[in-house]
Motif scaffolding. Sequence first.
Motif, PDB file in Angstrom:
ATOM      1  N   ALA A 182       0.710  -1.104  -0.017  1.00  0.00           N
ATOM      2  CA  ALA A 182       0.061   0.196  -0.006  1.00  0.00           C
ATOM      3  C   ALA A 182       0.950   1.156   0.146  1.00  0.00           C
ATOM      4  N   ALA A 183       0.468   2.397  -0.637  1.00  0.00           N
ATOM      5  CA  ALA A 183       0.981   3.642  -0.662  1.00  0.00           C
ATOM      6  C   ALA A 183       0.228   4.427   0.198  1.00  0.00           C
ATOM      7  N   LEU A 234       0.285   9.152  -5.257  1.00  0.00           N
ATOM      8  CA  LEU A 234      -0.213   7.872  -4.877  1.00  0.00           C
ATOM      9  C   LEU A 234      -0.121   6.939  -6.262  1.00  0.00           C
ATOM     10  N   GLU A 235      -0.299   7.539  -7.411  1.00  0.00           N
ATOM     11  CA  GLU A 235      -0.368   6.674  -8.399  1.00  0.00           C
ATOM     12  C   GLU A 235       1.178   6.395  -8.914  1.00  0.00           C
ATOM     13  N   ASN A 260       2.030   3.688  -6.480  1.00  0.00           N
ATOM     14  CA  ASN A 260       1.354   2.562  -6.761  1.00  0.00           C
ATOM     15  C   ASN A 260       2.065   1.605  -7.865  1.00  0.00           C
ATOM     16  N   PHE A 283       4.279  -1.266  -7.122  1.00  0.00           N
ATOM     17  CA  PHE A 283       3.754  -2.437  -6.808  1.00  0.00           C
ATOM     18  C   PHE A 283       3.046  -3.084  -8.104  1.00  0.00           C
ATOM     19  N   SER A 284       2.276  -2.311  -8.978  1.00  0.00           N
ATOM     20  CA  SER A 284       1.822  -3.102 -10.055  1.00  0.00           C
ATOM     21  C   SER A 284       2.899  -3.720 -11.007  1.00  0.00           C
ATOM     22  N   ILE A 288      -2.226  -4.823  -4.437  1.00  0.00           N
ATOM     23  CA  ILE A 288      -2.429  -3.272  -3.682  1.00  0.00           C
ATOM     24  C   ILE A 288      -3.470  -3.540  -2.711  1.00  0.00           C
ATOM     25  N   SER A 298      -6.337  -1.768  -0.077  1.00  0.00           N
ATOM     26  CA  SER A 298      -7.271  -0.493  -0.072  1.00  0.00           C
ATOM     27  C   SER A 298      -7.724  -0.274   1.306  1.00  0.00           C
TER      28      SER A 298
END
Length: 187
Positions: free
Chosen positions: A100-101, A114-115, A118, A121-122, A128, A130
Motif C-alpha cells: 500500500a502507498a 499515490l499513482e 502504486n 507495486f503493479s 495493492i 485499499s
Amino acid sequence: MAALKEMSSVFNDLGIEVKIVGIGKQAMQGCIACGWCERMGRCTFHDNVYDELFDLMKEGFDALVLASPVYFGGPNGTLCALMDRVCYSLKRFMQFKPAAAIAVCRRGGASAALERMNNYFSMTNMPIASSQYINIIYGHTPGQVAQDEEGLQTMRTLAKNIAWMINKLNDDEHPELERPVRTSFVR
C-alpha cells in the motif's frame, strides 16, 4: 510518520511485527540501469537504507507500505530513487506480498503521488491493499496530521485490510508467472 504510527498500533494489536525504515535526509543514488543487479542479485550501489531493505526482504517480509509527503505533486524524490533500485533488483522477493502507498499532503497532489508509488507495486506483482477511502492523510505538520480524524481512520482500516491480506495470501500457491517478454516499438 504519524500515519505509519497509527498503522503500527493496529498491526501490533493484531500480532504483526512492524519495522519502519526511514530515509530521512540521506542522499540516495538513483538507478542507472547498469544491469549489474541481475548478475549480483542486488543493486551494485551500497547505502544504508537499500542494504537494510535488502536484508529485510531476503529474510522474508509479509507486506510493504510506502509513505511519502507530497512535494510538487509527487512523492519524495529520494523515495523514488530508492524504489527504482529496490523494485528492479529485488522484485523476486516482492511478488505476491500485499502493498500500500500513503500520501501525506498539506492540500493537493496526493493522487499523482499515490499513482507513482502504486506503480512500483503493479510492476512487481504485488497486490495493492485499499482502505475505506483514498490513502491520504492531510496536514503540514505532525500536529496537524494528528487532527485529521478521517485520515487516521483510513490508516487504521488500511492496516486491518493489509493484515487480512497477509493471512489470505500467506501460502505458497501463487499463479505461475510467464517468462517476461520485452518488446520495443522502435522499428
